[in-house]
Scaffold this motif. Structure first.
Motif, PDB file in Angstrom:
ATOM      1  N   UNK A  33     -20.811 -29.546  22.121  1.00 33.38           N
ATOM      2  CA  UNK A  33     -19.986 -30.697  21.769  1.00 33.38           C
ATOM      3  C   UNK A  33     -20.640 -31.553  20.714  1.00 33.38           C
ATOM      4  N   UNK A  34     -20.245 -32.814  20.711  1.00 38.80           N
ATOM      5  CA  UNK A  34     -20.711 -33.766  19.694  1.00 38.80           C
ATOM      6  C   UNK A  34     -21.950 -34.519  20.175  1.00 38.80           C
ATOM      7  N   UNK A  35     -22.795 -34.881  19.231  1.00 33.48           N
ATOM      8  CA  UNK A  35     -23.974 -35.699  19.533  1.00 33.48           C
ATOM      9  C   UNK A  35     -23.550 -37.142  19.770  1.00 33.48           C
ATOM     10  N   UNK A  36     -24.244 -37.784  20.686  1.00 33.72           N
ATOM     11  CA  UNK A  36     -24.090 -39.224  20.916  1.00 33.72           C
ATOM     12  C   UNK A  36     -25.003 -39.945  19.926  1.00 33.72           C
ATOM     13  N   UNK A  37     -24.749 -41.228  19.650  1.00 33.91           N
ATOM     14  CA  UNK A  37     -25.643 -41.962  18.757  1.00 33.91           C
ATOM     15  C   UNK A  37     -27.092 -41.873  19.229  1.00 33.91           C
ATOM     16  N   UNK A  38     -27.996 -41.559  18.306  1.00 32.24           N
ATOM     17  CA  UNK A  38     -29.415 -41.472  18.613  1.00 32.24           C
ATOM     18  C   UNK A  38     -29.891 -40.097  19.057  1.00 32.24           C
ATOM     19  N   UNK A  39     -28.960 -39.172  19.310  1.00 29.86           N
ATOM     20  CA  UNK A  39     -29.348 -37.826  19.725  1.00 29.86           C
ATOM     21  C   UNK A  39     -29.487 -36.913  18.517  1.00 29.86           C
ATOM     22  N   UNK A  40     -30.478 -36.017  18.556  1.00 28.11           N
ATOM     23  CA  UNK A  40     -30.495 -34.955  17.556  1.00 28.11           C
ATOM     24  C   UNK A  40     -29.702 -33.780  18.136  1.00 28.11           C
ATOM     25  N   UNK A  41     -29.525 -32.732  17.346  1.00 27.25           N
ATOM     26  CA  UNK A  41     -28.688 -31.605  17.771  1.00 27.25           C
ATOM     27  C   UNK A  41     -29.152 -30.998  19.089  1.00 27.25           C
ATOM     28  N   UNK A  42     -30.444 -30.759  19.211  1.00 26.05           N
ATOM     29  CA  UNK A  42     -30.953 -30.095  20.414  1.00 26.05           C
ATOM     30  C   UNK A  42     -30.798 -30.983  21.654  1.00 26.05           C
ATOM     31  N   UNK A  43     -31.025 -32.270  21.507  1.00 24.65           N
ATOM     32  CA  UNK A  43     -30.833 -33.192  22.632  1.00 24.65           C
ATOM     33  C   UNK A  43     -29.361 -33.222  23.047  1.00 24.65           C
ATOM     34  N   UNK A  44     -28.482 -33.260  22.062  1.00 32.21           N
ATOM     35  CA  UNK A  44     -27.047 -33.269  22.350  1.00 32.21           C
ATOM     36  C   UNK A  44     -26.641 -31.988  23.066  1.00 32.21           C
ATOM     37  N   UNK A  45     -27.152 -30.865  22.598  1.00 27.42           N
ATOM     38  CA  UNK A  45     -26.786 -29.597  23.209  1.00 27.42           C
ATOM     39  C   UNK A  45     -27.316 -29.492  24.638  1.00 27.42           C
ATOM     40  N   UNK A  46     -28.542 -29.926  24.863  1.00 23.63           N
ATOM     41  CA  UNK A  46     -29.090 -29.912  26.224  1.00 23.63           C
ATOM     42  C   UNK A  46     -28.214 -30.749  27.161  1.00 23.63           C
TER      43      UNK A  46
END
Length: 132
Positions: A33-46
């Motif tokens: 899905x989409x990243x939240x503010x402050x997240x990088x791609x890998x954090x968003x995916x996790x």
């Protein structure tokens, strides 16, 4: 260009691609899905993988495979989706969570059940040797 930017997990089990169906959707998608503010791609995916299929994967475990661009499905404000695809090992069973009500493991014959970006991700996974 009005692309919707998302991340997706390419997870292959026994030669089949893991896909999910969100409530109210007619086609299948890859977990992500989409990243939240402050997240990088890998954090968003996790975070997305945990929320959608109950899998805990460390952000650092995701390996980038590439970015695809395809027609956005079911997104009226976006004409295309730009989806960065990652893979990561995970051997535990998955279970639907959040907005996901079904997990499927697709064969090549079922590729067209994916949204356009998912079909492009399938091709990327095949090109990278992850799918037969």
């Amino acid at each position: 260009m009005n692309d919707l930017r998302v991340v997706a997990w390419i997870h292959v089990v026994n030669g089949r691609l893991t896909a999910v169906r969100a409530r109210g959707r007619n086609l299948l998608y890859l977990p992500g899905g989409k990243a939240e503010p402050g997240e990088d791609d890998r954090e968003a995916l996790a975070r997305e993988v945990q929320e959608e299929v109950s899998a805990t994967i460390a952000p650092a475990a995701f390996i980038e495979l590439g970015t695809i661009r395809a027609e956005a499905h079911d997104q009226p404000n976006h004409t295309h989706v730009s989806m960065t695809c990652y893979t990561a090992d995970h051997n535990e069973p998955l279970s639907p969570a959040g907005e996901v009500n079904e997990i499927r493991y697709l064969t090549k014959a079922e590729r067209n059940e994916l949204a356009p970006a998912g079909r492009a991700a399938w091709d990327l996974a095949k090109e990278k040797g992850l799918l037969p």
